[in-house]
Design an enzyme around this catalytic site. Sequence first.
Site, PDB file in Angstrom:
ATOM      1  N   HIS A   1      -0.355   4.575  -0.119  1.00 48.24           N
ATOM      2  CA  HIS A   1      -1.039   5.812   0.284  1.00 48.24           C
ATOM      3  C   HIS A   1      -0.273   6.481   1.420  1.00 48.24           C
ATOM      4  CE1 HIS A   1      -4.296   3.633  -1.798  1.00 48.24           C
ATOM      5  NE2 HIS A   1      -4.658   4.852  -2.190  1.00 48.24           N
TER       6      HIS A   1
ATOM      7  N   ASP B   1       0.838  -1.197   0.000  1.00 45.46           N
ATOM      8  CA  ASP B   1       0.000   0.000   0.000  1.00 45.46           C
ATOM      9  C   ASP B   1       0.881   1.259   0.000  1.00 45.46           C
ATOM     10  OD1 ASP B   1      -1.910   1.962   0.570  1.00 45.46           O
ATOM     11  OD2 ASP B   1      -2.989   0.705   2.010  1.00 45.46           O
TER      12      ASP B   1
HETATM   13  C1  B12 Z   1      -4.562   9.852  -3.367  1.00 43.60           C
HETATM   14  C2  B12 Z   1      -5.097   8.440  -3.543  1.00 43.60           C
HETATM   15  C3  B12 Z   1      -4.286   7.545  -4.217  1.00 43.60           C
HETATM   16  C4  B12 Z   1      -2.892   7.877  -4.693  1.00 43.60           C
HETATM   17  C5  B12 Z   1      -1.936   7.766  -3.497  1.00 43.60           C
HETATM   18  C6  B12 Z   1      -0.750   8.700  -3.604  1.00 43.60           C
HETATM   19  C7  B12 Z   1       0.130   8.551  -2.409  1.00 43.60           C
HETATM   20  N1  B12 Z   1       1.340   8.092  -2.640  1.00 43.60           N
HETATM   21  O1  B12 Z   1      -0.242   8.837  -1.318  1.00 43.60           O
HETATM   22  C8  B12 Z   1      -2.679   6.811  -5.780  1.00 43.60           C
HETATM   23  C9  B12 Z   1      -3.156   7.346  -7.092  1.00 43.60           C
HETATM   24  C10 B12 Z   1      -1.241   6.276  -5.944  1.00 43.60           C
HETATM   25  C11 B12 Z   1      -3.650   5.730  -5.340  1.00 43.60           C
HETATM   26  C12 B12 Z   1      -3.562   4.428  -5.726  1.00 43.60           C
HETATM   27  C13 B12 Z   1      -4.515   3.468  -5.426  1.00 43.60           C
HETATM   28  N2  B12 Z   1      -5.676   3.676  -4.768  1.00 43.60           N
HETATM   29 CO1  B12 Z   1      -6.088   5.297  -3.881  1.00 43.60          CO
HETATM   30  N3  B12 Z   1      -6.832   6.849  -3.178  1.00 43.60           N
HETATM   31  C14 B12 Z   1      -6.361   8.063  -3.047  1.00 43.60           C
HETATM   32  C15 B12 Z   1      -7.422   8.962  -2.386  1.00 43.60           C
HETATM   33  C16 B12 Z   1      -8.064   9.755  -3.485  1.00 43.60           C
HETATM   34  C17 B12 Z   1      -6.963   9.900  -1.319  1.00 43.60           C
HETATM   35  C18 B12 Z   1      -6.079   9.256  -0.216  1.00 43.60           C
HETATM   36  C19 B12 Z   1      -5.567  10.329   0.704  1.00 43.60           C
HETATM   37  O2  B12 Z   1      -4.414  10.750   0.601  1.00 43.60           O
HETATM   38  N4  B12 Z   1      -6.428  10.820   1.630  1.00 43.60           N
HETATM   39  C20 B12 Z   1      -6.118  11.861   2.563  1.00 43.60           C
HETATM   40  C21 B12 Z   1      -5.605  11.263   3.889  1.00 43.60           C
HETATM   41  C22 B12 Z   1      -5.317  12.364   4.873  1.00 43.60           C
HETATM   42  O3  B12 Z   1      -6.584  10.404   4.407  1.00 43.60           O
HETATM   43  P1  B12 Z   1      -6.409   8.863   4.621  1.00 43.60           P
HETATM   44  O4  B12 Z   1      -5.378   8.325   3.713  1.00 43.60           O
HETATM   45  O5  B12 Z   1      -7.725   8.228   4.593  1.00 43.60           O
HETATM   46  O6  B12 Z   1      -5.850   8.745   6.113  1.00 43.60           O
HETATM   47  C23 B12 Z   1      -6.576   9.253   7.244  1.00 43.60           C
HETATM   48  C24 B12 Z   1      -7.589   8.286   7.813  1.00 43.60           C
HETATM   49  O7  B12 Z   1      -7.864   7.167   6.968  1.00 43.60           O
HETATM   50  C25 B12 Z   1      -7.044   7.887   9.110  1.00 43.60           C
HETATM   51  N5  B12 Z   1      -6.289   6.647   9.235  1.00 43.60           N
HETATM   52  C26 B12 Z   1      -5.464   6.026   8.391  1.00 43.60           C
HETATM   53  N6  B12 Z   1      -4.877   4.973   8.967  1.00 43.60           N
HETATM   54  C27 B12 Z   1      -5.364   4.897  10.199  1.00 43.60           C
HETATM   55  C28 B12 Z   1      -5.075   4.021  11.235  1.00 43.60           C
HETATM   56  C29 B12 Z   1      -5.732   4.188  12.472  1.00 43.60           C
HETATM   57  C30 B12 Z   1      -5.459   3.236  13.560  1.00 43.60           C
HETATM   58  C31 B12 Z   1      -6.625   5.257  12.650  1.00 43.60           C
HETATM   59  C32 B12 Z   1      -7.292   5.457  13.923  1.00 43.60           C
HETATM   60  C33 B12 Z   1      -6.866   6.139  11.605  1.00 43.60           C
HETATM   61  C34 B12 Z   1      -6.234   5.967  10.401  1.00 43.60           C
HETATM   62  O8  B12 Z   1      -6.197   8.903   9.491  1.00 43.60           O
HETATM   63  C35 B12 Z   1      -5.599   9.496   8.351  1.00 43.60           C
HETATM   64  C36 B12 Z   1      -5.324  10.912   8.645  1.00 43.60           C
HETATM   65  O9  B12 Z   1      -6.454  11.596   9.082  1.00 43.60           O
HETATM   66  C37 B12 Z   1      -8.386   7.896  -1.775  1.00 43.60           C
HETATM   67  C38 B12 Z   1      -9.842   8.334  -1.699  1.00 43.60           C
HETATM   68  C39 B12 Z   1     -10.109   9.156  -0.498  1.00 43.60           C
HETATM   69  N7  B12 Z   1     -10.737  10.252  -0.718  1.00 43.60           N
HETATM   70  O10 B12 Z   1      -9.700   8.789   0.621  1.00 43.60           O
HETATM   71  C40 B12 Z   1      -8.186   6.703  -2.722  1.00 43.60           C
HETATM   72  C41 B12 Z   1      -8.408   5.317  -2.198  1.00 43.60           C
HETATM   73  C42 B12 Z   1      -7.802   5.168  -0.815  1.00 43.60           C
HETATM   74  N8  B12 Z   1      -7.654   4.516  -3.157  1.00 43.60           N
HETATM   75  C43 B12 Z   1      -8.245   3.391  -3.428  1.00 43.60           C
HETATM   76  C44 B12 Z   1      -7.737   2.429  -4.329  1.00 43.60           C
HETATM   77  C45 B12 Z   1      -8.647   1.256  -4.627  1.00 43.60           C
HETATM   78  C46 B12 Z   1      -6.472   2.572  -4.904  1.00 43.60           C
HETATM   79  C47 B12 Z   1      -5.816   1.581  -5.864  1.00 43.60           C
HETATM   80  C48 B12 Z   1      -5.945   0.119  -5.500  1.00 43.60           C
HETATM   81  C49 B12 Z   1      -6.415   1.873  -7.233  1.00 43.60           C
HETATM   82  C50 B12 Z   1      -6.134   0.861  -8.276  1.00 43.60           C
HETATM   83  N9  B12 Z   1      -7.186   0.211  -8.681  1.00 43.60           N
HETATM   84  O11 B12 Z   1      -5.016   0.708  -8.717  1.00 43.60           O
HETATM   85  C51 B12 Z   1      -4.365   2.050  -5.851  1.00 43.60           C
HETATM   86  C52 B12 Z   1      -3.561   1.270  -4.846  1.00 43.60           C
HETATM   87  C53 B12 Z   1      -2.088   1.670  -4.842  1.00 43.60           C
HETATM   88  C54 B12 Z   1      -1.331   1.023  -3.763  1.00 43.60           C
HETATM   89  N10 B12 Z   1      -0.592   0.010  -4.101  1.00 43.60           N
HETATM   90  O12 B12 Z   1      -1.442   1.419  -2.637  1.00 43.60           O
HETATM   91  C55 B12 Z   1      -9.573   3.243  -2.727  1.00 43.60           C
HETATM   92  C56 B12 Z   1      -9.537   2.227  -1.602  1.00 43.60           C
HETATM   93  C57 B12 Z   1     -10.816   1.468  -1.577  1.00 43.60           C
HETATM   94  C58 B12 Z   1     -10.994   0.557  -0.454  1.00 43.60           C
HETATM   95  N11 B12 Z   1     -10.113   0.408   0.497  1.00 43.60           N
HETATM   96  O13 B12 Z   1     -12.038  -0.040  -0.433  1.00 43.60           O
HETATM   97  C59 B12 Z   1      -9.865   4.719  -2.278  1.00 43.60           C
HETATM   98  C60 B12 Z   1     -10.664   4.840  -0.976  1.00 43.60           C
HETATM   99  C61 B12 Z   1     -10.655   5.369  -3.432  1.00 43.60           C
HETATM  100  C62 B12 Z   1     -12.012   4.744  -3.599  1.00 43.60           C
HETATM  101  N12 B12 Z   1     -13.018   5.283  -2.998  1.00 43.60           N
HETATM  102  O14 B12 Z   1     -12.129   3.749  -4.293  1.00 43.60           O
HETATM  103  N13 B12 Z   1      -4.601   6.243  -4.531  1.00 43.60           N
END
Ligand code: B12
Lengths: 461, 134
Positions: free
Chosen positions: B14, B12
């Site tokens: 992200h 992963d």
């Molecule tokens: C940017 C992004 C990408 C970028 C990542 C760039 C990078 N290097 O960071 C790229 C384009 C590379 C990418 C790729 C992929 N992505 Co993407 N991506 C996103 C996106 C749009 C935003 C992620 C982000 O940065 N969010 C902002 C941060 C701040 O939030 P966060 O990551 O969620 O983290 C917060 C919380 O989750 C929480 N949190 C996280 N971990 C933990 C742990 C604990 C214990 C707690 C309490 C809280 C917590 O705290 C964090 C901070 O507040 C999301 C959609 C979305 N809006 O979330 C999809 C998303 C995460 N991606 C997704 C997918 C499917 C993929 C791919 C598999 C796509 C594909 N088919 O190839 C690939 C996988 C790549 C890989 N090997 O990891 C899906 C995941 C779906 C799922 N899990 O069911 C999402 C949700 C989009 C969707 N709705 O379909 N992605």
Amino acid sequence: MPNYLLVDFGSTFTKLCSVDIDAEKILGTSAHYTTVSEDISIGYNKALNLLYDKIGKKIEFDQVIACSSAAGGLKMAAIGLVEELTVEAAKRVCLGAGAKVDLVFSHHLTKNEVRRIIKEDIDIILLSGGSDGGNSENVIFNAILLGEMGIKIPIIYAGNKSAEDDIRDIFEKYDMDGYICDNVMPKINKLNPKCARKTIRNIFLKQIIEAKGIKKIESEIDRVILPTPNAVLQAAKLLSEGYMEEKGLGDIVLIDIGGATTDMYSICYATSRSDVIMHGLEEAFAKRTVEGDLGMRYSAPGIVKSLSEQEIAFINKEKNIDIVKEVNERYKNVHLLPHDERDEFIDQFLAEMCAYRSMNRHCGRIHEVITPMGKVFNQSGKDLTSVNYVIGTGGVVINSKKQKEILNQTTNILNDQTQLRPKDPDFLVDQLYILAPMGLLAQKDPRLALKLMKENLKELK
Amino acid sequence: MKTIVIGVIGADVHAVGNKIIDYTLVNSGYNVVNIGVLSSQEDFINAAIETDADLIMVSSLYGHGEIDCRGMREKCIESGLEDILLYVGGNIVVGKQEFNEVKEKFVDMGFDRVYPPGTSIDNALEDIKEDLGE
Ligand code: B12
């Protein structure tokens, strides 16, 4: 007209190299068997007479400086907590200081392990474990066990800073020869070799040289300053980086195939790419690895051990050679020199295996991770794909009729995309055996040492 | 000071959330050991041993959390970390599965706290304080 004499007391040969400092020239080189078990000065004086013969007259030397790997080299035990972290960090620090790491232990030591430290005549122990502020329990346990079992050889503590005071008390309580250093891994995956490396070198100067019978010769030479592999590492680093207006060769790999070990050095950063995510313990710019099971004589059986029965049968049939028998002969007679084509063929084969395998273990690995943004790469270890030169040294390389074939084994001949081996390097050979001497000269006159290396390394076309 | 190991598990990449978690926890007074993205179970565990950590906080965003996290508690026990706290959060499974079922699965796997998608790290700070006592 000041002349320097640079001496390398090797495990097999004592090698001399004399340099005319004003004329900026190597006057001559010579070698004779090291005679450490009788009196090291016998071999030294014979080599010196050979050198005078070559030069054509007896000359005076203003400075005589030496490095040594005689009498088993600098033998160390590296102790840490987790294998991939502080154990690996401790091991790398020892290797970078030019030591042989004969024993490596993780987690709680056992009494048996401590007995092995005693039995195998280890010179220095490097005790680490825990990042700063992290685990203290393990190093304290290990220090107490080492103390209780009466370990009196030098111990360098380079683990968790928070345990430092306890360790000091333990050293005092058990009357141990302890030294306290900065943590070799203060943070996860961060390597901090400086303090421990410097302490290893100081102990080497103060105590080890004497124990290895080299002190006897001290009236004739000014100083033994480094373990040989450390001199080679410094030469390689200088050759890569350059010095002031004298340009270096850039990224390089150096391979030294010896009788007991194959040493590999790489001078380059872990990666220059922006699309990779690095994994694991930080990599040093100047890195040395040592393969104790890959060598031409004493360690020859190790080469065959990893061949499958099928491969052995193939070699035996194709070349009509009983490779297992040949290898055992070399193990028993470590001074064997090839005297016919058959011997040469076998040595060539063994050398190529040493080169191929040691690179397998030295080079980094890379794996693709696919994302919609394109590929991302996950890398561990060093990326050597774009090194400019692979440089060979050691008797078998220097004497081979097919030098390039040996060195070429370090490249990606099997086209394995996951291995970060050199892609298209040029090849150089240390034909005059000057790398260790130039590492010594570099301590006094780096510019000249660099110039002489550049002039005297032979390019393979 | 309590030590927390954070990172993103499996293949992963992200990276953004990981940075925010790091920032938030440091500002809340914790010693944070961030092993980054593309981290294996072993990477988390090794870091926790060397740093004598109190809590491992696993992020999984790309949907393969279940596969990546399976067996982690067992490995912790084998490594002498039987008492360490395990949290997991992010988008730990694919799509919108019923969260209670998901949670149950991860609790069975030995995780102490399991967070649904959309839980930001700020929401977890209370729990951390309660569990770690500071
Ligand atoms: C940017 C992004 C990408 C970028 C990542 C760039 C990078 N290097 O960071 C790229 C384009 C590379 C990418 C790729 C992929 N992505 Co993407 N991506 C996103 C996106 C749009 C935003 C992620 C982000 O940065 N969010 C902002 C941060 C701040 O939030 P966060 O990551 O969620 O983290 C917060 C919380 O989750 C929480 N949190 C996280 N971990 C933990 C742990 C604990 C214990 C707690 C309490 C809280 C917590 O705290 C964090 C901070 O507040 C999301 C959609 C979305 N809006 O979330 C999809 C998303 C995460 N991606 C997704 C997918 C499917 C993929 C791919 C598999 C796509 C594909 N088919 O190839 C690939 C996988 C790549 C890989 N090997 O990891 C899906 C995941 C779906 C799922 N899990 O069911 C999402 C949700 C989009 C969707 N709705 O379909 N992605």
